[in-house]
Scaffold this active site. Structure first.
Site, short mmCIF file in Angstrom:
data_model
loop_
_atom_site.label_atom_id
_atom_site.label_comp_id
_atom_site.label_asym_id
_atom_site.label_seq_id
_atom_site.Cartn_x
_atom_site.Cartn_y
_atom_site.Cartn_z
N ARG A 260 0.87 -1.18 0.00
CA ARG A 260 0.00 0.00 0.00
C ARG A 260 0.90 1.23 0.00
O ARG A 260 2.05 1.18 0.46
CB ARG A 260 -0.91 0.01 1.23
CG ARG A 260 -1.81 -1.22 1.33
CD ARG A 260 -2.62 -1.19 2.62
NE ARG A 260 -3.54 -2.32 2.71
CZ ARG A 260 -3.24 -3.48 3.31
NH1 ARG A 260 -2.05 -3.64 3.88
NH2 ARG A 260 -4.11 -4.48 3.36
N HIS B 290 -3.95 -9.17 3.26
CA HIS B 290 -5.42 -9.12 3.22
C HIS B 290 -6.00 -9.74 4.49
O HIS B 290 -5.58 -10.82 4.91
CB HIS B 290 -5.96 -9.88 2.01
CG HIS B 290 -5.76 -9.17 0.71
ND1 HIS B 290 -5.76 -9.81 -0.52
CD2 HIS B 290 -5.56 -7.85 0.44
CE1 HIS B 290 -5.56 -8.93 -1.47
NE2 HIS B 290 -5.44 -7.73 -0.92
N LYS C 179 -2.36 -2.91 7.96
CA LYS C 179 -3.55 -2.49 8.69
C LYS C 179 -3.57 -3.11 10.08
O LYS C 179 -3.16 -4.26 10.27
CB LYS C 179 -4.80 -2.89 7.91
CG LYS C 179 -5.03 -2.06 6.65
CD LYS C 179 -6.34 -2.45 5.98
CE LYS C 179 -6.64 -1.56 4.78
NZ LYS C 179 -7.92 -1.93 4.13
N ARG D 119 -0.36 -2.02 -6.87
CA ARG D 119 -0.50 -3.12 -5.91
C ARG D 119 -1.32 -4.26 -6.53
O ARG D 119 -0.96 -5.44 -6.40
CB ARG D 119 -1.18 -2.58 -4.65
CG ARG D 119 -1.58 -3.63 -3.61
CD ARG D 119 -2.09 -2.89 -2.35
NE ARG D 119 -2.84 -3.76 -1.45
CZ ARG D 119 -2.29 -4.57 -0.56
NH1 ARG D 119 -0.98 -4.66 -0.46
NH2 ARG D 119 -3.06 -5.30 0.25
N HIS E 36 -2.75 2.14 -5.78
CA HIS E 36 -3.43 0.87 -5.56
C HIS E 36 -3.43 0.00 -6.82
O HIS E 36 -3.41 -1.23 -6.74
CB HIS E 36 -4.88 1.08 -5.10
CG HIS E 36 -5.53 -0.17 -4.61
ND1 HIS E 36 -5.23 -0.71 -3.37
CD2 HIS E 36 -6.43 -1.00 -5.17
CE1 HIS E 36 -5.93 -1.82 -3.20
NE2 HIS E 36 -6.67 -2.02 -4.27
N TYR F 245 -7.72 -13.46 -8.02
CA TYR F 245 -7.59 -14.71 -8.75
C TYR F 245 -8.60 -14.79 -9.89
O TYR F 245 -8.31 -15.31 -10.97
CB TYR F 245 -7.76 -15.90 -7.81
CG TYR F 245 -6.43 -16.52 -7.45
CD1 TYR F 245 -5.99 -17.68 -8.06
CD2 TYR F 245 -5.60 -15.90 -6.52
CE1 TYR F 245 -4.76 -18.23 -7.75
CE2 TYR F 245 -4.37 -16.44 -6.20
CZ TYR F 245 -3.94 -17.61 -6.81
OH TYR F 245 -2.72 -18.13 -6.51
#
Length: 306
Positions: free
Chosen positions: A141, A279, A176, A256, A253, A289
């Site tokens: 990020r 995640h 996070k 990423r 983003h 995916y």
């Protein structure tokens, strides 16, 4: 190719220079004059999609079609499947779903614009080139990338399937909820590795990876790249590219997401990808995916279609 030159020379009498150059660029992807049956056109499209977006690939096909029509008017008889072209038109981009990652072609356009090697652009501060490559190769990020220091990087030696010893770089970050993770750097080009290693060798312990220097007539200031500054840069770059005819979203983003999709396409197991990206939910990783698998749909279709 002589016939392409002849085609463009004839068009140049009624079309402007910019249009002719665009047509020349599109037709350069046609490596040889050949028949395009339904299956062959699907295969050609799939090869194009490995390097560019759906829209760009369709631009190439539409221009090849016009060129083949011109050839037929002059007695040449090369097949071009209109049925396959119509099916490809209906696909749009993943059947209407927005693509969230960059193609290799789009990455090259963005990096060339930052370097100032893209026509109509001027060189930008080198720290933004470094930032873009780092985001692409780490999948971090933006806030994570901006906080990385020299000591956050480390190496691991691993054996390849052929028994060769290889060195991999990892970066340790807090994501996070202050959750720490280790993410591998994947250098999609050797020049990216060289850029990273050169930067790392220039840093002292404790220094931010994305620091930069401003030189004034009587002083020199060493600064750390801030989130707001980076966001403004990407916003301005997107506007500049749009003014040049490139409809490419530019944001951190998307780099990423590109890292994630490119690794998923290479077969990286979903549990590892989830861990590398930090995640909290598998749902987000599964979406990546899904995008990667849709990339291969036409390849399968081309093998089945007669």
């Amino acid at each position: 190719m002589y016939l392409i030159d002849l085609y463009l020379e004839e068009l140049s009498k009624v079309r402007d220079t910019k249009t002719i150059e665009k047509k020349r660029y599109l037709l350069m992807h046609l490596e040889e004059l050949r028949d395009f049956s339904k299956r062959e056109l699907f295969e050609f499209y799939e090869r194009l999609r490995q390097r560019m977006s759906h829209r760009s690939a369709m631009d190439v096909l539409m221009e090849v079609r016009l060129f083949y029509e011109w050839l037929r008017e002059r007695g040449y008889s090369y097949e071009f499947s209109e049925k396959a072209l119509e099916e490809l038109k209906k696909k749009k981009e993943f059947v209407g779903q927005a693509r969230k990652y960059y193609t290799e072609e789009e990455v090259e356009v963005i990096l060339s614009a930052i370097r100032g090697t893209l026509e109509g652009t001027k060189p930008k501060p080198p720290v933004y080139y470094l930032l873009s490559v780092f985001l692409l190769c780490s999948g971090l990020r933006l806030s994570e990338a901006l906080s990385v220091k020299k000591e956050d990087f480390f190496k691991r030696e691993m054996l390849s399937s052929q028994g060769e010893k290889r060195v991999f770089y990892f970066v340790r970050v807090k994501g996070k909820f202050s959750k720490e993770r280790e993410t591998p750097l994947v250098f999609f080009k050797e020049e990216y590795r060289k850029l990273f290693e050169k930067r790392l060798s220039e840093l002292s312990s404790g220094e931010k990876f994305l620091k930069y220097t401003l030189v004034f007539p009587k002083s020199v200031k060493v600064l750390e790249l801030k989130k707001g500054t980076a966001l403004n840069f990407f916003h301005d770059l997107e506007k500049e590219l749009k003014s040049l005819g490139y409809n490419i979203p530019v944001n951190a983003h998307r780099f990423r997401y590109t890292y994630a999709v490119w690794l998923a396409r290479k077969g990286l197991p979903i549990n590892f990808l989830k861990e590398f990206l930090g995640h909290s939910s598998s749902k987000t990783t599964l979406e990546i995916y899904a995008q990667a698998q849709k990339e291969k749909s036409l390849e399968v279709l081309s093998q089945l279609t007669l």
